[in-house]
Design an enzyme around this catalytic site. Structure first.
Site, PDB file in Angstrom:
ATOM      1  N   ARG A  84       0.853  -1.184   0.000  1.00 38.74           N
ATOM      2  CA  ARG A  84       0.000   0.000   0.000  1.00 38.74           C
ATOM      3  C   ARG A  84       0.895   1.243   0.000  1.00 38.74           C
ATOM      4  NH1 ARG A  84      -2.350   3.044   4.760  1.00 38.74           N
ATOM      5  NH2 ARG A  84      -3.731   4.515   3.723  1.00 38.74           N
ATOM      6  N   HIS A 128      -2.679  10.884   0.772  1.00 39.31           N
ATOM      7  CA  HIS A 128      -2.149  10.609   2.111  1.00 39.31           C
ATOM      8  C   HIS A 128      -1.474  11.897   2.597  1.00 39.31           C
ATOM      9  CE1 HIS A 128      -0.642   7.192   4.892  1.00 39.31           C
ATOM     10  NE2 HIS A 128      -0.320   8.333   5.480  1.00 39.31           N
ATOM     11  N   GLU A 173      -7.076   8.572   6.479  1.00 44.48           N
ATOM     12  CA  GLU A 173      -7.345   9.200   7.775  1.00 44.48           C
ATOM     13  C   GLU A 173      -7.822  10.646   7.659  1.00 44.48           C
ATOM     14  OE1 GLU A 173      -3.999   8.726  10.366  1.00 44.48           O
ATOM     15  OE2 GLU A 173      -4.129   6.560  10.409  1.00 44.48           O
ATOM     16  N   ASN A 298      -7.105   1.815  10.085  1.00 38.46           N
ATOM     17  CA  ASN A 298      -5.782   1.966  10.683  1.00 38.46           C
ATOM     18  C   ASN A 298      -5.943   1.888  12.188  1.00 38.46           C
ATOM     19  OD1 ASN A 298      -4.946   2.442   8.101  1.00 38.46           O
ATOM     20  ND2 ASN A 298      -4.388   4.587   8.402  1.00 38.46           N
ATOM     21  N   TYR A 300      -3.810   1.737  15.891  1.00 36.38           N
ATOM     22  CA  TYR A 300      -2.561   1.822  16.639  1.00 36.38           C
ATOM     23  C   TYR A 300      -2.741   1.633  18.141  1.00 36.38           C
ATOM     24  CZ  TYR A 300      -0.197   3.340  12.418  1.00 36.38           C
ATOM     25  OH  TYR A 300       0.334   3.366  11.156  1.00 36.38           O
ATOM     26  N   GLU A 358      -3.240  -0.069   8.281  1.00 40.36           N
ATOM     27  CA  GLU A 358      -2.014   0.293   8.998  1.00 40.36           C
ATOM     28  C   GLU A 358      -2.071  -0.262  10.404  1.00 40.36           C
ATOM     29  OE1 GLU A 358      -0.929   4.486   9.153  1.00 40.36           O
ATOM     30  OE2 GLU A 358      -1.516   4.748   7.053  1.00 40.36           O
TER      31      GLU A 358
HETATM   32  C1  FCB Z   1      -0.793   7.200  10.715  1.00 36.93           C
HETATM   33  C2  FCB Z   1      -0.422   7.756   9.346  1.00 36.93           C
HETATM   34  C3  FCB Z   1       0.896   7.243   8.830  1.00 36.93           C
HETATM   35  C4  FCB Z   1       1.928   7.176   9.919  1.00 36.93           C
HETATM   36  C5  FCB Z   1       1.419   6.419  11.108  1.00 36.93           C
HETATM   37  C6  FCB Z   1       2.407   6.247  12.209  1.00 36.93           C
HETATM   38  O1  FCB Z   1      -1.697   8.055  11.339  1.00 36.93           O
HETATM   39  O2  FCB Z   1      -1.425   7.424   8.419  1.00 36.93           O
HETATM   40  O3  FCB Z   1       1.298   8.044   7.749  1.00 36.93           O
HETATM   41  O4  FCB Z   1       2.343   8.447  10.256  1.00 36.93           O
HETATM   42  O5  FCB Z   1       0.275   7.085  11.615  1.00 36.93           O
END
Ligand code: FCB
Length: 460
Positions: A84, A128, A173, A298, A300, A358
């Protein structure tokens, strides 16, 4: 259609599950003005004093623009099934609209062709975060013209590549673009304004809808949106914390998801944005609520939310707790939150196919890699735990079709510059040298075994 247990391998991942990795143009390419490209908003932002933590720029980054062959070879050696990446709008349309810069488009054609030759499926993100600076000068995402400019750009790119690119996403995002760019000002264009954030949010939504239509009319076979989701948990049972968590959830998680997939705006937005939130907009909702082929998520971390009178706009703050584990970016390590997120999205949005677009972590790695593989046990553990959570979500009925880890390479982490390393491949930013980390070899093994390696005994 969700994978039935019969077409699932014992590892728990369906056949053909797309194990991939993700990057973005601004963060890795370098050579920002090469071959007729125009400057981007981030190119300019990075040159404003104090914007980037280490004062760095995008001039070289990972030098991927010149080293992309070497990088595709790394992907091949890792066995990646998909990659991607994003297109730099200002390479293709240096002024943002109008004239097409053929050499800019050629770069992405060469990249796509090489990926296909290596059996790696290209998944293209149209936007992006890096915007032609010329469009920022015309109001950027605050301009009512932006959705149309974005759709026109989408048309150009999809027309050139749709015969070879099987998977497209419009915007990465959108919440971060609006929030970090216009509410807190830590990202380009560095503005701080609640009314502008509301306007930008609406513009991004419409842009997504128009671009999805445009892409489809130019032959895009599969098109989606990428949202970042963070389960919001109240810091206590106090009613103020609970409602702060609910507002934060609607502001971050549902602001884009609900209009796009349900054709409605979350109710709380009108109180969060107050009179800044545009009234009406039913006609726009029809465009925003385009049928989509998949959704990219995404993930995290989770947010622990405390009510805070001083916080704008949602009177809520994410807080850190003393006994928890955090990555270098201060994000709490919460693998089970990934399964929770995927199940939540499934409940909210029904059976739309999902991809984790992500997931990854910055941990302290040295600037120079002394040997290969460079040991990064914390990242190996992070990946193992999150991939197990993804597998658990599949077990519980989520139609998850792929997982793209962030990131293939250490890269320029936006306003943090080169201070945060997310790669499974180490990059020496002084020389450009690439070195596999242990996490890269671990991921290769996961792919080879279609997930079976997640159950192997830890060697680290
Ligand atoms: C996300 C972004 C990516 C990167 C990661 C750590 O929010 O999409 O570009 O910065 O965080």
């Amino acid at each position: 259609m969700s994978a039935s247990s019969s077409d699932r391998e014992p590892s728990g991942f369906p056949d053909g599950f797309l194990f991939g990795a993700a990057t973005s143009a601004f963060q890795i390419e370098g050579s920002p003005l090469a071959d007729g490209a125009g400057p981007s908003n981030w190119h300019r932002f990075a040159r404003e004093p104090g914007r980037i933590e280490d004062g760095s720029t995008d001039d070289v980054a990972c030098d991927h623009y010149r080293r992309f062959r070497e990088d595709v070879d790394l992907m091949r050696r890792l066995g990646l099934r998909a990659y991607r990446f994003s297109i730099a709008w200002s390479r293709v349309l240096p002024e943002g609209t109008g004239r097409v810069n053929r050499p800019g488009l050629d770069f992405y054609e060469r990249l796509v062709d090489l990926l296909l030759k290596n059996d790696i499926r290209p998944c293209v993100t149209l936007h992006h975060w890096d915007l032609p600076a010329a469009l920022d000068d015309r109001g950027g995402w605050r301009s009512p013209e932006m959705p149309r400019w974005f759709a026109d750009y989408a048309r150009v790119v999809v027309r050139a590549l749709s015969d070879r690119v099987p998977m497209w996403t419009t915007i990465n995002e959108p919440w971060v673009i609006a929030h970090a760019g216009y509410m807190t000002g830590v990202h380009a264009p560095g503005r701080i304004s609640l009314p502008e954030t509301a306007l930008v949010s609406r513009g991004l939504l419409l842009a997504h809808g128009l671009a999805a239509q445009a892409a489809r009319s130019e032959g895009a076979r599969s098109i989606g949106l990428v949202v970042n989701i963070e389960p919001k948990e109240p810091a206590s049972d106090a009613p103020k914390d609970r409602s702060a968590a609910a507002r934060a959830d609607s502001y971050m998680n549902r602001q884009f998801l609900e209009p796009v997939l349900k054709g409605r705006f979350p109710e709380e937005l009108s109180s969060i944005y107050a009179e800044a939130w545009p009234r009406g907009g039913e006609a726009d909702l029809i465009t925003i609520h385009q049928p989509l082929d998949f959704l990219g998520v995404n993930y995290y971390t989770c947010g622990v939310v405390r009510h805070d009178e001083s916080a704008v706009p949602d009177r809520a703050r994410n807080i850190r707790l003393p006994d928890r584990r955090y990555t270098e970016t201060g994000w709490e390590v919460r693998p089970e939150g990934l399964a929770k997120t995927l199940l939540w999205v499934k409940d909210l949005c029904g059976g739309i196919p999902l991809y984790v677009t992500e997931n990854g972590a910055a941990f302290p790695d040295p600037d120079v890699a002394p040997e290969e593989p460079l040991g990064d046990p914390l990242r190996v553990e992070y990946l193992r735990d999150h991939l197990q959570a993804a597998r658990e979500a599949i077990r519980q009925g989520v139609d998850l079709r792929g997982y793209f880890l962030w990131s293939l390479l250490d890269n320029m982490e936006w306003a943090s510059g080169y201070t945060k390393r997310f790669g499974i491949v180490h990059v020496d930013f002084a020389t450009g040298k690439r070195t596999f980390k242990a996490s890269a070899l671990f991921y290769r093994r996961v792919i080879e075994t279609n997930g079976g390696a997640l159950d192997e005994h830890e060697e680290e």
